[in-house]
Design an enzyme around this catalytic site. Structure first.
Site, PDB file in Angstrom:
ATOM      1  CE  LYS A 164      -0.708   5.858   7.616  1.00  0.00           C
ATOM      2  NZ  LYS A 164      -1.945   5.788   7.725  1.00  0.00           N
TER       3      LYS A 164
ATOM      4  CG  ASP B  20       5.390   3.947   2.028  1.00  0.00           C
ATOM      5  OD1 ASP B  20       5.443   4.780   2.957  1.00  0.00           O
ATOM      6  OD2 ASP B  20       4.620   3.680   1.189  1.00  0.00           O
TER       7      ASP B  20
ATOM      8  CG  PHE C 195      -2.017   1.047   1.255  1.00  0.00           C
ATOM      9  CD1 PHE C 195      -3.160   1.017   0.720  1.00  0.00           C
ATOM     10  CD2 PHE C 195      -1.434   2.446   1.523  1.00  0.00           C
ATOM     11  CE1 PHE C 195      -4.112   1.932   0.598  1.00  0.00           C
ATOM     12  CE2 PHE C 195      -2.495   3.589   1.316  1.00  0.00           C
ATOM     13  CZ  PHE C 195      -3.732   3.537   0.938  1.00  0.00           C
TER      14      PHE C 195
HETATM   15  O1  PSZ Z   1      -7.425   3.502   3.240  1.00  0.00           O
HETATM   16  C1  PSZ Z   1      -6.575   4.338   3.371  1.00  0.00           C
HETATM   17  O2  PSZ Z   1      -6.465   5.433   2.360  1.00  0.00           O
HETATM   18  C2  PSZ Z   1      -5.507   4.261   3.882  1.00  0.00           C
HETATM   19  S1  PSZ Z   1      -5.530   3.222   5.399  1.00  0.00           S
HETATM   20  C3  PSZ Z   1      -4.105   3.531   5.990  1.00  0.00           C
HETATM   21  C4  PSZ Z   1      -3.381   4.214   4.947  1.00  0.00           C
HETATM   22  C5  PSZ Z   1      -4.116   4.429   3.936  1.00  0.00           C
HETATM   23  N1  PSZ Z   1      -2.226   4.490   5.093  1.00  0.00           N
HETATM   24  C6  PSZ Z   1      -1.414   5.284   4.408  1.00  0.00           C
HETATM   25  C7  PSZ Z   1      -0.139   4.854   3.716  1.00  0.00           C
HETATM   26  C8  PSZ Z   1       0.696   3.885   4.162  1.00  0.00           C
HETATM   27  O3  PSZ Z   1       0.382   3.290   5.179  1.00  0.00           O
HETATM   28  C9  PSZ Z   1       1.971   3.627   3.372  1.00  0.00           C
HETATM   29  C10 PSZ Z   1       2.617   2.562   3.882  1.00  0.00           C
HETATM   30  N2  PSZ Z   1       2.437   4.621   2.484  1.00  0.00           N
HETATM   31  C11 PSZ Z   1       1.445   5.521   2.070  1.00  0.00           C
HETATM   32  C12 PSZ Z   1       0.159   5.651   2.508  1.00  0.00           C
HETATM   33  C13 PSZ Z   1      -0.415   6.966   2.149  1.00  0.00           C
HETATM   34  O4  PSZ Z   1      -0.529   7.953   2.954  1.00  0.00           O
HETATM   35  P1  PSZ Z   1      -1.635   8.957   3.109  1.00  0.00           P
HETATM   36  O5  PSZ Z   1      -3.002   8.261   3.479  1.00  0.00           O
HETATM   37  O6  PSZ Z   1      -1.289  10.116   3.885  1.00  0.00           O
HETATM   38  O7  PSZ Z   1      -1.930   9.627   1.614  1.00  0.00           O
END
Ligand code: PSZ
Length: 479
Positions: A336, A305, A196
């Site tokens: 985060k 990441d 992810f």
């Molecule tokens: O469902 C979602 O959009 C979620 S639930 C948990 C996340 C997103 N995590 C974000 C995330 C991450 O865990 C890793 C390893 N890389 C990138 C991201 C993206 O970060 P945001 O959400 O800040 O764009």
């Protein structure tokens, strides 16, 4: 018996509760519920089902203006403290999910309240600059005392961004610019099955955790390698796991060669130190060292990441520090717990012209100000060490529960407090999460059937014992 215990529990404090326990009837913990963070509560306190009536009403109202079906419940952040999240119906829950792993040092930490109250900080909170062109005088100093003070090995360069997705998105662009062959060939980024990396269009081409994320969305033809599917505990299955990792690494090299022949040269590889959304999938430090070697051999950038793993929860500030790489990674994204998004990179990845990696805000100095204080608290309270210690209690307790309830709990795994386990299937997993919430513990799911722990850095050993006691009772009653 269970009923008698439950009835007694309602009437006594957690300390008293622990003394009333009958040996063998549940997880026994000797830990006193010592409250060591100013304003942390000492136990969950439940008044209604969650979501309660007030939450339900607000959910109905919000759903009129947007699809609000993902909302779990509405929160009262004024009343939330430390490890405890309070909802609008007055329920106080031990929060082991921390806003999808994004709260570093607990709710309403007094040190952060102080930062906000200082008159010299007011301007930073109310004047949000376009940082790429008009930064404030103290900007360099702020970056030095916050993000640069935790810069990973080998990376002297830093760009701040708004969120995790735009950090990865811009890290990809930085890699493409670094590779720069004339004529803009059709380059690609290799990612792993189950990864992810965000939901924006570019990131989505590297995100493979749930099909619903990608359905209806056009994407790139970029290579996807298998991520090791290991057996836990890792110490017991060293040989099988090594074979599985070797298989995946071989596939990575094959894909790099195949895509070069297809004229979609792989210029970068992106990987999470622990695949999080995809189900808390671990790989050995050796796997990552070998992956780093492969990227070096084929001239691809190595992008780590750390959006979810970064900030201290694994017991080191960055999870990839556990790998002890001789040749550091090339780029590393964060967000985060770091309060702002962004990425660090090596000098050779520096864009060759201004405005190449750019947007309006490029982060937020108010977040750097708060992060500087978060880092102070982490150092002052030795919170990395705490994550290792509290994580050990949590993991040991989960292993014990696995031994007692193998029909419900399997594949217990973790590093620091970044722990998880598998349940038999998605429906059992979701039921357990709901029951736990109604007993005052917020947990998260990931992958198809895993439950994950993402507590804050102020999660102490006694919080782990508290959770284990509650969860042990839940399992004893679970059918
Ligand atoms: O469902 C979602 O959009 C979620 S639930 C948990 C996340 C997103 N995590 C974000 C995330 C991450 O865990 C890793 C390893 N890389 C990138 C991201 C993206 O970060 P945001 O959400 O800040 O764009």
């Amino acid at each position: 018996m269970a009923f008698v215990l439950a009835a007694r529990q309602l009437a006594c404090s957690p300390q008293q509760k622990l003394r009333l326990l009958v040996p063998g009837s549940r997880y026994i913990s000797q830990a006193a519920a010592k409250v060591d963070v100013e304003f942390d509560y000492d136990a969950p306190l439940m008044k209604t089902e969650v979501p309660g009536p007030r939450s339900r009403e607000l959910m109905k109202q919000l759903n009129i203006i947007q699809n609000a079906e993902a909302v779990h419940f509405f929160c009262n952040y004024e009343e939330s403290r430390g490890n405890y999240l309070v909802d609008v119906d007055g329920n106080r829950m031990l929060d082991l999910y921390s806003q999808i792993s994004s709260v570093p040092i607990g709710y309403s930490h007094p040190a952060l309240v102080k930062v906000l109250q200082q008159p010299q900080n007011v301007s930073t909170f109310i004047n949000r600059p376009a940082l790429g062109i008009l930064p404030p005088e103290n900007f360099v100093e702020r970056l030095q005392e916050s993000l640069m003070s935790v810069a990973p090995k080998g990376m002297s360069q830093l760009i701040t961004m708004a969120c995790g997705s735009c950090s990865n998105e811009n890290a990809f662009k930085t890699i493409f610019m670094w590779y720069r062959a004339p004529g803009c060939p059709d380059y690609s980024i290799l990612s792993f099955m189950g990864a992810f990396h965000g939901r924006t269009l570019g990131c989505l081409a590297t995100t493979h955790s749930k099909s619903i994320h990608k359905i209806d969305i056009p994407s790139f033809d970029w290579p996807i390698a298998p991520f090791p599917r290991l057996k836990y505990p890792l110490e017991e299955f060293v040989k099988e796991n090594q074979q599985e990792e070797a298989r995946c690494l071989e596939e990575v090299e094959d894909l790099i060669v195949k895509y070069r022949k297809k004229k979609k040269t792989v210029v970068g590889v992106i990987v999470e130190p622990i695949q999080s959304e995809g189900g808390d999938n671990h790989a050995s430090d050796d796997f990552f060292r070998k992956l780093r070697d492969i990227t070096r051999k084929h001239g691809c950038a190595f992008l780590v990441d750390e959006v979810q793993t970064g900030g201290g929860c694994t017991g080191k500030f960055w999870a990839h520090e556990h790998w002890d790489l001789d040749d550091p990674a090339d780029l590393m994204t964060f967000s985060k717990k770091m309060m702002t998004g962004g990425f660090f990179h090596k000098e050779e990845f520096r864009p060759n012209a201004p405005y190449r990696i750019f947007n309006t805000w490029l982060g937020d100095p108010a977040k750097n100000l708060l992060l500087a204080e978060v880092i102070n608290v982490i150092k002052r309270e030795d919170l990395l060490d705490n994550a290792a210690r509290a994580g050990k209690v949590l993991l040991t307790g989960l292993l014990d529960l696995q031994a007692r309830y193998p029909q419900f709990i399997s594949r217990v795994r973790g590093r620091g407090t970044f722990c998880s386990f598998d349940t038999p299937d998605e429906s059992v997993r979701n039921k357990l999460i709901l029951i736990a919430r109604n007993k005052g513990v917020v947990l998260g799911g990931c992958g198809d059937k895993s439950i994950r722990f993402r507590p804050m850095l102020v999660f102490r050993e006694h919080h782990a014992h508290l959770f284990l006691n509650i969860f042990s009772d839940i399992l004893a009653d679970f059918k």
